[in-house]
Scaffold this active site. Structure first.
Site, PDB file in Angstrom:
ATOM      1  CB  CYS A  29      61.239  -8.355  15.592  1.00  0.00           C
ATOM      2  SG  CYS A  29      62.705  -8.983  16.450  1.00  0.00           S
ATOM      3  NE  ARG A  30      68.355  -3.198  13.423  1.00  0.00           N
ATOM      4  CZ  ARG A  30      68.733  -1.379  14.522  1.00  0.00           C
ATOM      5  NH1 ARG A  30      68.279  -1.424  15.575  1.00  0.00           N
ATOM      6  NH2 ARG A  30      69.462  -0.646  14.245  1.00  0.00           N
ATOM      7  CE  LYS A  31      61.039   1.130  14.111  1.00  0.00           C
ATOM      8  NZ  LYS A  31      59.708   2.118  15.253  1.00  0.00           N
ATOM      9  CE  LYS A  57      66.177   6.959  13.923  1.00  0.00           C
ATOM     10  NZ  LYS A  57      67.328   6.041  14.704  1.00  0.00           N
ATOM     11  CG  ASP A  78      62.600   6.107  21.458  1.00  0.00           C
ATOM     12  OD1 ASP A  78      61.876   6.568  22.718  1.00  0.00           O
ATOM     13  OD2 ASP A  78      63.699   5.545  21.615  1.00  0.00           O
ATOM     14  CG  ASP A  82      59.733   5.475  15.873  1.00  0.00           C
ATOM     15  OD1 ASP A  82      59.946   4.747  16.119  1.00  0.00           O
ATOM     16  OD2 ASP A  82      59.774   6.543  15.403  1.00  0.00           O
ATOM     17  CD  GLN A  99      63.444   1.303  23.035  1.00  0.00           C
ATOM     18  OE1 GLN A  99      64.673   1.799  23.154  1.00  0.00           O
ATOM     19  NE2 GLN A  99      62.773   2.553  21.932  1.00  0.00           N
TER      20      GLN A  99
END
Ligand SMILES: [Mg+2]
Ligand SMILES: [Zn+2]
Length: 190
Positions: free
Chosen positions: A106-108, A134, A17, A15, A59
């Site tokens: 694609c979004r985790k 997270k 951030d 990851d 993002q």
């Protein structure tokens, strides 16, 4: 010339951030990107151990309007250049620019970014480690059969307290994650 045996490397999936750089609310400018003090050394040790390094990051600021693709490129160029000072190069950086309501693949914690990374870099996700702060990072790692490591940096303490995900291990920071990988790696796959 032929390669009968696949000599592909194993990969660490990171990851961004709160994991390799300090969490910054709506990070949208390269100058806002600050690595943790131990990031360079920790990633360098992984490189020496022979791992490939890939960043997997949501993002949604692109969808929300405070980021665009050019800004992301600048931020990631800055990230690579900060790491270069420490002798580290990220093999790739995948990002999902979509919002939570866009239903992308694609979004985790969806697996699209890792599916693409596996196709492009030819590695076995079951031999990979996913490191994040997270629940989406841990859920993603578990979904692709990786070993998942929750850090207490970034949102990690909150994530641990909420207890909604099941990491393989919880450690204080990236350095401790590398220590854990170093101790377990040989044993896990011998
Ligand atoms: Mg994070
Ligand atoms: Zn997406």
């Amino acid at each position: 010339m032929s390669f009968l045996k696949n000599q592909s490397r194993d990969f660490i999936l990171l990851d961004r951030d709160g994991t390799i750089n300090i969490e910054h609310h709506y990070l949208s400018d390269p100058d806002q990107l600050k690595l943790f003090p131990d990031t360079g050394k920790a990633l360098y040790r992984l490189k020496v151990m022979g791992f490939g390094l890939i960043v997997i990051t949501n993002q949604s600021g692109v969808y929300l309007g405070y980021l665009n693709l050019a800004k992301i490129r600048n931020i990631h160029n800055r990230l690579q250049s900060l790491l270069k000072n420490e002798g580290v190069y990220l093999d790739d950086i995948y990002f999902c620019p979509h919002g939570s309501k866009e239903n992308c693949t694609c979004r985790k914690p969806r697996t699209g970014m890792i599916d693409q990374a596996v196709a492009e870099h030819k590695f076995d996700p079951h031999r990979s480690f996913m490191i994040g702060d997270k629940a989406v990072d841990i859920d993603l790692g578990n979904a692709v059969g990786a070993t998942s490591i929750l850090l207490r940096t970034g949102w990690g303490i909150k994530t641990e307290r909420e207890g909604k995900c099941v990491p393989s291990v919880i450690v204080n920071n990236l350095t401790d994650a590398v220590n854990w990988i170093e101790q377990r790696y040989e044993k896990l796959y011998e």
